[in-house]
Design a protein around this motif. Structure first.
Motif, PDB file in Angstrom:
ATOM      1  N   GLU A   7      27.981  61.902  38.788  1.00 15.86           N
ATOM      2  CA  GLU A   7      26.913  61.090  39.376  1.00 15.86           C
ATOM      3  C   GLU A   7      25.979  61.962  40.219  1.00 15.86           C
ATOM      4  OE1 GLU A   7      26.704  57.292  39.984  1.00 15.86           O
ATOM      5  OE2 GLU A   7      27.634  57.253  38.012  1.00 15.86           O
ATOM      6  N   ARG A  11      21.939  62.577  39.738  1.00 16.53           N
ATOM      7  CA  ARG A  11      20.964  62.330  40.807  1.00 16.53           C
ATOM      8  C   ARG A  11      20.157  63.580  41.134  1.00 16.53           C
ATOM      9  NH1 ARG A  11      25.368  59.802  43.394  1.00 16.53           N
ATOM     10  NH2 ARG A  11      25.561  61.604  44.778  1.00 16.53           N
ATOM     11  N   ARG A  80      25.352  55.580  37.404  1.00 14.93           N
ATOM     12  CA  ARG A  80      24.039  56.218  37.486  1.00 14.93           C
ATOM     13  C   ARG A  80      23.462  56.461  36.096  1.00 14.93           C
ATOM     14  NH1 ARG A  80      19.386  56.575  40.187  1.00 14.93           N
ATOM     15  NH2 ARG A  80      18.398  58.618  39.984  1.00 14.93           N
TER      16      ARG A  80
END
Length: 205
Positions: A7, A11, A80
């Protein structure tokens, strides 16, 4: 920690590496997953009908198929990744391919791109599973390693700075070894191709 670091990579919060058991490290290739890249075109052109993108990541392939007007669904275990796929314009769900998958037995195409034939470390179990998701006349399109690379399973983990994930098994299947794998799953390789240095196969039950 595996999920957390994946994740984090999605990001763009920090660089994340893949670590091998012998200590070798390489960057997690997140940038390759964010936008269409050389080799994707032939894979997309071969998708027919309702397509399931397994391990869809940020959704570049699912979004491209949606843009072509094909019914498509991306599945990924990372929230995500699912959010990025939806933002890119394709439907996606947080699902494990070995769990409950919508449309089981009705998909015309199942994608295993970016080496996702390695998910779970047991390519025979994964191939049997995705073959079972196909509808009549359906096929699996998978990205594999180059000929001569061998077929093997190895432990990997993710690392970012001092944060280290748990070891997980990952499989590698070569273009010249996938035939034996397919045969062990009552399937056959119907096409094999190379594009931009990447290797792919089509498989049918």
């Amino acid at each position: 920690m595996i999920g957390e670091l994946y994740e984090e990579a999605l990001r763009g919060a920090a660089p994340v590496e893949i670590e091998h058991a012998d200590g070798r490290r390489r960057p997690l290739p997140v940038q390759d997953w964010l936008a269409l890249r050389p080799g994707d075109a032939g894979l997309l052109d071969r998708c027919r009908g309702a397509t399931l993108d397994v391990g869809s990541g940020p959704g570049r392939l699912a979004a491209a198929l949606a843009g072509r007007g094909l019914p498509v669904l991306g599945i990924d275990v990372a929230p995500r990744a699912v959010a990025l796929t939806i933002a890119a314009g394709a439907p996606a769900l947080r699902r494990d391919v070995f769990g409950r998958v919508p449309g089981a037995g009705r998909w015309r195409t199942v994608l295993l791109a970016d080496g996702n034939i390695g998910i779970g470390g047991d390519p025979a179990a994964l191939l049997r599973r995705v073959l079972g998701l196909l509808g009549p006349g359906g096929r699996v399109l998978a990205e594999v390693d180059p000929p001569g690379a061998g077929t093997r399973t190895e432990p990997l983990r993710l690392r970012s700075g001092r944060a280290v994930g748990e070891w997980f098994p990952w499989a590698h299947v070569s273009a010249d070894g996938v035939g034996a794998l397919a045969a062990s799953c009552a399937a056959a390789v119907t096409e094999r191709w190379e594009e931009a240095g990447r290797w792919f196969v089509a498989l049918r039950p």
